[in-house]
Each structure stands twice: as structure tokens, then as C-alpha cells.
Design a protein around this motif. Structure first.
Motif, short mmCIF file in Angstrom:
data_model
loop_
_atom_site.label_atom_id
_atom_site.label_comp_id
_atom_site.label_asym_id
_atom_site.label_seq_id
_atom_site.Cartn_x
_atom_site.Cartn_y
_atom_site.Cartn_z
N VAL A 124 0.84 -1.20 0.00
CA VAL A 124 0.00 0.00 0.00
C VAL A 124 0.88 1.25 0.00
O VAL A 124 0.59 2.23 -0.71
CB VAL A 124 -0.98 -0.02 1.20
CG1 VAL A 124 -1.67 1.32 1.37
CG2 VAL A 124 -2.01 -1.13 0.99
N ARG A 125 1.95 1.23 0.76
CA ARG A 125 2.88 2.37 0.79
C ARG A 125 3.47 2.60 -0.60
O ARG A 125 3.50 3.72 -1.09
CB ARG A 125 4.00 2.12 1.80
CG ARG A 125 4.99 3.28 1.95
CD ARG A 125 6.13 2.99 2.93
NE ARG A 125 5.72 2.27 4.14
CZ ARG A 125 6.01 0.99 4.41
NH1 ARG A 125 6.75 0.28 3.57
NH2 ARG A 125 5.60 0.42 5.52
N ASN A 126 3.91 1.52 -1.25
CA ASN A 126 4.51 1.64 -2.58
C ASN A 126 3.51 2.07 -3.64
O ASN A 126 3.84 2.83 -4.54
CB ASN A 126 5.17 0.33 -3.00
CG ASN A 126 6.38 -0.01 -2.15
OD1 ASN A 126 6.96 0.86 -1.51
ND2 ASN A 126 6.75 -1.27 -2.14
N HIS A 127 2.29 1.58 -3.54
CA HIS A 127 1.28 1.83 -4.57
C HIS A 127 0.55 3.16 -4.38
O HIS A 127 0.30 3.88 -5.34
CB HIS A 127 0.29 0.67 -4.61
CG HIS A 127 -0.56 0.65 -5.83
ND1 HIS A 127 -0.11 0.17 -7.04
CD2 HIS A 127 -1.83 1.07 -6.05
CE1 HIS A 127 -1.07 0.29 -7.94
NE2 HIS A 127 -2.12 0.83 -7.36
N PHE A 128 0.19 3.46 -3.13
CA PHE A 128 -0.63 4.64 -2.85
C PHE A 128 0.06 5.71 -2.02
O PHE A 128 -0.47 6.82 -1.86
CB PHE A 128 -1.92 4.25 -2.10
CG PHE A 128 -2.85 3.37 -2.88
CD1 PHE A 128 -3.44 3.83 -4.06
CD2 PHE A 128 -3.17 2.10 -2.43
CE1 PHE A 128 -4.30 3.03 -4.77
CE2 PHE A 128 -4.05 1.30 -3.14
CZ PHE A 128 -4.62 1.76 -4.32
#
Length: 135
Positions: A124-128
Motif C-alpha cells: 500500500v505504501r509503494n502503490h498509494f
């Protein structure tokens, strides 16, 4: 199994096969999958974002079942809809305490739970660019 119940289950199985869900093709099985996924999210989902979205597709399938006119006309549809709503209520609470994410069209796609395992948090950190609490 009565004739009416058989019609409900047969239609459900038909829809499951058509959706490519051959392994779990009963109403009870799909409800159990949805509930297990919600339980996993409550404890801090630990798969990747891709796996989360793949498992979330169960809810999209359930919506198709709920919207199907043949299913809606079956006497069992009331019980089935109530079970989906019961599980949805738990998931909505997790999402309400979570974070909005872009790109979703359905209520279950527009937010993600705030608690996650390390894999999900990193995804989630990497994507959003959103920080989740680690379970």
C-alpha cells in the motif's frame, strides 16, 4: 433439498462457473470465503495489495448474485442477502477506520483497512503512498 432451494443453488453455481469460480461454487462456501477475508482484514491482512484485491473480488461476485433477477426472486435470497449484509457491516467498519484509495467504483474498493501485516503495508505504501498500522 426442496425444488425452490435447488433452483437458488443451481443458479448460484451457474453464476460461479460463469465467473470462473469453479472451486467454490455454493452460497455457503462463498459466504465463508467473504467472512474469512473480512476476519483476515480485522487481524491485519498480510498478503500483497494484488492478493487483497483478488480476494476482494469475492465481494464483487456476491454483488452480481444479489443483483441477479433469478436469485432475487428465490425465497432463499432474503437469507443470503442478510448474511452478506451482516459480513459487509463488519467490513464497512474496518474500511471506515481505514484510508481512502483512488480508483474504486464500489464502496468496498474506495477504502482499505488501516491495519495490515507487513506485506500489505509495504504494498500500500509503494502503490498509494499511504501508511498503514502494522498488526
Amino acid at each position: 433439498m426442496g425444488e425452490m432451494a435447488r433452483a437458488f443453488v443451481d443458479r448460484f453455481r451457474y453464476m460461479a462457473v460463469r465467473a470462473g469460480r469453479r472451486q467454490v461454487s455454493t452460497p455457503f462456501g462463498m459466504l465463508a470465503l467473504w467472512e474469512t477475508f473480512v476476519d483476515d482484514c480485522r487481524e491485519g491482512y498480510d498478503g500483497t495489495l494484488y492478493e487483497y484485491r483478488d480476494q476482494l473480488s469475492v465481494r464483487r461476485f456476491l454483488q452480481g448474485v444479489l443483483d441477479d433477477p433469478v436469485i432475487r426472486d428465490a425465497p432463499e435470497s432474503g437469507w443470503f442477502a442478510a448474511e452478506v449484509t451482516r459480513i459487509d457491516t463488519e467490513f464497512r467498519a474496518l474500511l471506515d477506520a481505514g484510508h481512502p484509495v483512488p480508483g474504486g467504483t464500489a464502496w468496498w474498493d474506495r477504502r482499505i483497512p488501516g491495519l495490515a501485516g507487513e506485506n500489505m503495508a509495504e504494498s500500500v505504501r509503494n502503490h498509494f503512498g499511504v501508511e498503514l498500522d502494522i498488526a
